[in-house]
Design an enzyme around this catalytic site. Sequence first.
Site, mmCIF file in Angstrom:
data_model
loop_
_atom_site.group_PDB
_atom_site.id
_atom_site.type_symbol
_atom_site.label_atom_id
_atom_site.label_comp_id
_atom_site.label_asym_id
_atom_site.label_seq_id
_atom_site.Cartn_x
_atom_site.Cartn_y
_atom_site.Cartn_z
ATOM 1 N N LYS A 111 -28.707 43.204 -61.736
ATOM 2 C CA LYS A 111 -30.070 42.655 -61.837
ATOM 3 C C LYS A 111 -30.363 42.123 -63.224
ATOM 4 O O LYS A 111 -31.059 41.123 -63.376
ATOM 5 C CB LYS A 111 -31.095 43.725 -61.455
ATOM 6 C CG LYS A 111 -31.080 44.017 -59.968
ATOM 7 C CD LYS A 111 -32.350 44.712 -59.540
ATOM 8 C CE LYS A 111 -32.368 44.892 -58.044
ATOM 9 N NZ LYS A 111 -33.475 45.709 -57.580
ATOM 10 N N LYS A 191 -26.226 39.251 -48.303
ATOM 11 C CA LYS A 191 -27.060 40.187 -47.579
ATOM 12 C C LYS A 191 -28.389 39.508 -47.173
ATOM 13 O O LYS A 191 -28.901 38.672 -47.933
ATOM 14 C CB LYS A 191 -27.355 41.349 -48.555
ATOM 15 C CG LYS A 191 -27.696 42.648 -47.900
ATOM 16 C CD LYS A 191 -27.772 43.706 -48.979
ATOM 17 C CE LYS A 191 -28.741 44.773 -48.582
ATOM 18 N NZ LYS A 191 -28.907 45.825 -49.564
ATOM 19 N N LYS A 194 -35.379 38.084 -48.132
ATOM 20 C CA LYS A 194 -36.446 37.093 -48.061
ATOM 21 C C LYS A 194 -36.288 36.080 -49.203
ATOM 22 O O LYS A 194 -36.470 34.882 -49.013
ATOM 23 C CB LYS A 194 -37.805 37.781 -48.161
ATOM 24 C CG LYS A 194 -38.923 36.773 -48.166
ATOM 25 C CD LYS A 194 -40.238 37.349 -47.805
ATOM 26 C CE LYS A 194 -41.279 36.267 -47.628
ATOM 27 N NZ LYS A 194 -41.727 35.665 -48.857
#
Length: 324
Positions: A111, A191, A194
């Site tokens: 991240k 994966k 949204k």
Amino acid sequence: MPRLLSGIQPTGELHIGNYLGAIKNWVLLQGSYETFYCIVDLHAMTTPYEPKEMSQRTLELAKALLACGIDPQQSVFFVQSHVKEHTELAWVLMCLATMGELSRMTQFKEKSSEQKGHATAGLFTYPVLQAADILLYKAEVVPVGEDQVQHLEFTRDVCRRFNSRFGQFFPEPKPLLSKTPRIMGLDGQTKMSKSRNNHIPLLAAPEEISSLLKGAYTDPARLRRHDPGHPEICNIFTIHKGFSTQELVSSIESDCRTAGIGCTDCKKILAENMAKSLEPIRERYLRLNDSEVLEVLCAGATKAQSVAKETMKQVREKIGLLLV
Ligand code: SF4
């Protein structure tokens, strides 16, 4: 019953990857464990977010989870920021965690590289807050997917460190490894998520499900209808396992291998089965109103707070703070 805790971030509308990967399992675990389910809004602040949307997202997620079958009579269902002890315990644990172990966390590395030099201390210490979420309720079991194993291992380490420094207090939480498969996005590349816009919303109407599935990636070797397929590498087949009967899944598996079924028909059957399973959730969602949901969350926060306050009272004594 052993106590189990799990959390979910209010990062956007739920999709069927969240449903098959976690929520369906949460519903099933009720009754076998003393379940604590938490919407972890403080975790959602560790990456860039829109403040104006946060409270609405939290409320919508709570509504969707209730519609899926989270039962506030069986589970303590609450929002993380409504229980201030999460951050207090996180600070205590922060003073036991080392920079070295936090910097080895794979999720932080991934991240933070996406954020190109703007990763916050909140993102770095995310696993500490997660450890606090679990230990605050003395949860014994935590359902985890493969990507969460390292964070739970960290929680177990910090738990052992607390117990050995201040005396036995927290039970060491055990992982409950989820057998649910990883649901890939409709593009078949990553994966389902949204943010990558490769998802099927959990609350999609039947027509939307059907149209999204039409364009979904399948087995790339099936270029023509009569080419034999490989269901084990097809995401549509994986999703079938979540929505179709075992009997149908077995027949699709063999028909796909012998080209007895084409992808168009296979997707059509899946769309029907998904609509059948998801329609009752959508209906319940539409019937729930905001004030009902807020009431449920308020009652959940009260239950969670009473456990959390007791834990922190004892923690403060154990760590040697002056009590008044
Ligand atoms: S028939 Fe179904 S399982 Fe086989 S490749 Fe096509 S979509 Fe996938």
